[in-house]
Design an enzyme around this catalytic site. Structure first.
Site, short mmCIF file in Angstrom:
data_model
loop_
_atom_site.label_atom_id
_atom_site.label_comp_id
_atom_site.label_asym_id
_atom_site.label_seq_id
_atom_site.Cartn_x
_atom_site.Cartn_y
_atom_site.Cartn_z
N SER A 10 0.78 -1.19 -0.02
CA SER A 10 -0.15 -0.18 0.06
C SER A 10 1.00 1.25 0.01
O SER A 10 1.55 1.58 1.06
CB SER A 10 -0.84 -0.02 1.21
OG SER A 10 -1.43 1.45 1.26
N HIS A 35 -0.80 -0.91 -4.37
CA HIS A 35 -2.41 -0.59 -3.94
C HIS A 35 -2.48 0.98 -3.39
O HIS A 35 -1.60 1.37 -2.81
CB HIS A 35 -2.60 -1.39 -2.40
CG HIS A 35 -3.91 -1.25 -2.02
ND1 HIS A 35 -4.99 -2.02 -2.40
CD2 HIS A 35 -4.34 -0.45 -0.87
CE1 HIS A 35 -6.00 -1.75 -1.85
NE2 HIS A 35 -5.40 -0.77 -0.58
N ASP A 37 -4.33 3.88 -2.09
CA ASP A 37 -5.54 4.44 -1.15
C ASP A 37 -5.71 5.71 -1.19
O ASP A 37 -5.06 6.63 -0.81
CB ASP A 37 -4.74 3.84 0.44
CG ASP A 37 -4.86 2.59 0.76
OD1 ASP A 37 -5.85 1.73 0.48
OD2 ASP A 37 -3.98 2.15 1.18
N MET A 39 -8.22 8.74 -0.31
CA MET A 39 -9.22 8.97 0.93
C MET A 39 -9.66 10.24 0.83
O MET A 39 -8.63 11.21 0.47
CB MET A 39 -8.30 8.81 2.21
CG MET A 39 -7.80 7.23 2.50
SD MET A 39 -7.22 7.12 4.24
CE MET A 39 -6.76 5.52 3.95
N HIS A 68 -7.93 1.83 -4.58
CA HIS A 68 -8.84 1.49 -3.72
C HIS A 68 -9.49 2.95 -3.28
O HIS A 68 -8.85 3.73 -2.46
CB HIS A 68 -8.14 0.89 -2.37
CG HIS A 68 -9.11 0.73 -1.29
ND1 HIS A 68 -8.61 0.39 -0.14
CD2 HIS A 68 -10.41 0.78 -1.03
CE1 HIS A 68 -9.45 0.33 0.95
NE2 HIS A 68 -10.83 0.41 0.54
N MET A 70 -11.63 5.20 -1.11
CA MET A 70 -12.34 5.30 0.21
C MET A 70 -12.76 6.85 0.09
O MET A 70 -12.41 7.82 0.83
CB MET A 70 -11.35 5.20 1.38
CG MET A 70 -11.06 3.65 1.62
SD MET A 70 -9.62 3.42 2.55
CE MET A 70 -8.28 3.66 1.12
N MET A 139 -12.43 -5.42 4.15
CA MET A 139 -11.36 -4.82 5.05
C MET A 139 -11.14 -5.39 6.28
O MET A 139 -12.18 -5.80 7.18
CB MET A 139 -12.13 -3.43 5.20
CG MET A 139 -12.12 -2.40 4.02
SD MET A 139 -10.43 -1.80 3.36
CE MET A 139 -9.51 -1.50 4.72
N GLY A 144 -8.93 4.08 6.73
CA GLY A 144 -8.86 5.61 7.35
C GLY A 144 -7.32 5.63 7.60
O GLY A 144 -6.52 6.69 7.25
N PHE A 145 -6.53 4.68 8.07
CA PHE A 145 -5.31 4.63 8.66
C PHE A 145 -4.42 3.20 8.47
O PHE A 145 -5.17 2.60 8.28
CB PHE A 145 -5.10 5.18 10.02
CG PHE A 145 -5.87 6.37 10.22
CD1 PHE A 145 -5.37 7.66 10.18
CD2 PHE A 145 -7.40 6.28 10.49
CE1 PHE A 145 -6.18 8.68 10.31
CE2 PHE A 145 -8.12 7.48 11.11
CZ PHE A 145 -7.48 8.80 10.84
N GLY A 146 -3.33 3.55 8.28
CA GLY A 146 -2.44 2.34 8.04
C GLY A 146 -1.91 2.10 9.65
O GLY A 146 -2.28 2.87 10.57
N ASP A 177 -7.23 -6.49 3.26
CA ASP A 177 -6.56 -4.99 3.60
C ASP A 177 -6.67 -4.50 5.02
O ASP A 177 -7.56 -4.40 5.63
CB ASP A 177 -7.21 -4.18 2.67
CG ASP A 177 -6.45 -2.80 2.50
OD1 ASP A 177 -5.23 -2.60 3.20
OD2 ASP A 177 -7.13 -1.76 2.14
N GLY A 178 -5.47 -4.38 5.56
CA GLY A 178 -5.54 -3.91 6.93
C GLY A 178 -4.77 -4.92 8.03
O GLY A 178 -5.44 -5.89 8.30
N GLY A 179 -3.53 -4.39 8.44
CA GLY A 179 -2.94 -5.05 9.65
C GLY A 179 -2.62 -6.62 9.19
O GLY A 179 -2.25 -7.51 9.96
N GLY A 199 0.79 -2.43 4.19
CA GLY A 199 1.46 -0.88 3.97
C GLY A 199 2.54 -1.01 5.18
O GLY A 199 3.81 -1.26 4.71
N SER A 200 2.29 -0.71 6.52
CA SER A 200 3.28 -0.52 7.23
C SER A 200 4.23 -1.88 7.50
O SER A 200 5.44 -1.82 7.57
CB SER A 200 2.61 -0.11 8.70
OG SER A 200 1.73 -1.18 9.11
C1 DX5 Z 1 -6.53 1.49 5.28
C2 DX5 Z 1 -6.01 1.42 4.08
C3 DX5 Z 1 -5.09 0.00 3.80
C4 DX5 Z 1 -3.63 0.38 4.74
C5 DX5 Z 1 -3.09 -1.02 5.11
O1 DX5 Z 1 -7.34 2.55 5.44
O2 DX5 Z 1 -7.11 0.73 3.13
O3 DX5 Z 1 -4.64 -0.12 2.36
O4 DX5 Z 1 -2.75 1.36 4.02
O5 DX5 Z 1 -1.94 -0.53 6.12
P1 DX5 Z 1 -1.45 -1.61 7.05
O6 DX5 Z 1 -0.79 -2.55 6.37
O7 DX5 Z 1 -0.42 -0.72 7.76
O8 DX5 Z 1 -2.80 -1.91 7.88
ZN ZN Z 2 -6.35 0.00 1.08
#
Ligand code: DX5
Ligand code: ZN
Length: 221
Positions: A10, A35, A37, A39, A68, A70, A139, A144-146, A177-179, A199-200
């Site tokens: 991401s 990917h 994101d 927002m 993606h 959002m 999801m 909203g956040f990584g 997607d997420g965590g 992402g992270s």
């Molecule tokens: C969250 C995003 C994700 C995010 C994933 O709102 O849609 O794509 O960047 O980041 P991680 O892998 O750090 O959860």
């Molecule tokens: Zn995403």
């Protein structure tokens, strides 16, 4: 378990001061997807980037652009994201009253259509669209956040979606997607995920080729 699992880093966790370089580094490291994101500060409480940034990166990169959105009422912006060079456009079921119309419009524009579901949104929202959808995004955090923690009940949701896809005779891919990280990715792939967004847990651990191998080793077990 699929041998063709894809890792889609991401861009949200990349260095925004050198995005073109980041994409070049990903390609060199053997990644095939990015990917993106998007927002809008309304559908989610955060703002990232839009079509002009994607268009500029498109000119620099051969990666598969997984956009993606959002974004509230994404039907207002589909043409811009098509023109920017998205290969796939993923819209949230919660963000549009007329999801079928939107999915058809994306497909008619020659871009792969996908639909995303927030953690609490039931799978029923996409059941009848599965034959039309290239991908469903589950999801596994509230968007909203990584850097958030994977919500465990999403594993059941992935399993149930897999069954729903088979029952529909569809070929829809499942993205999560997420965590997602090397510790939980095996369980997520075993549950039925085809594409993992990270992402992270990806960008914070260079070099990228090594990190990709770490993920691959982890989901293969
Ligand atoms: C969250 C995003 C994700 C995010 C994933 O709102 O849609 O794509 O960047 O980041 P991680 O892998 O750090 O959860
Ligand atoms: Zn995403």
């Amino acid at each position: 378990m699929s041998t063709e699992t894809i890792l889609a880093p991401s861009l949200l966790s990349a260095d925004f001061g050198k995005l073109a370089q980041e994409l070049a580094d990903l390609e060199l490291a053997g990644l095939s997807w990015i990917h993106l994101d998007v927002m809008d500060g309304a559908f989610v409480p955060n703002i990232t980037f839009g079509p002009p940034v994607i268009k500029a990166l498109r000119a620099e990169s051969g990666l598969f652009f997984d956009t993606h959105l959002m974004v509230d009422r994404p039907e207002r912006y589909i043409d811009e994201f098509v023109d920017a060079g998205s290969d796939l456009i993923c819209v949230h079921a919660e963000a549009s009253l007329h999801l079928e119309r939107l999915v058809s419009r994306i497909a008619e524009a020659g871009v792969l259509p996908a639909a995303a579901l927030n953690p609490a949104t039931p799978l029923e929202a996409v059941r009848y669209l599965l034959p039309q959808l290239h991908m469903v995004l589950i999801m596994s955090v509230n968007p909203g956040f990584g850097g958030q923690k994977f919500i465990p009940f999403c594993l059941d949701k992935i399993r149930e979606l897999k069954i729903m896809i088979r029952a529909a005779g569809a070929r829809t891919l499942i993205q999560v997607d997420g965590g997602v990280d090397p510790e939980n990715c095996r369980e997520i792939v075993k549950a039925g995920a085809d594409i993992l967004v990270s992402g992270s847990a990806f960008f914070n651990h260079p070099p990228y080729a090594e990190r990709l191998k770490t993920f691959e080793r982890a989901w293969r077990g």
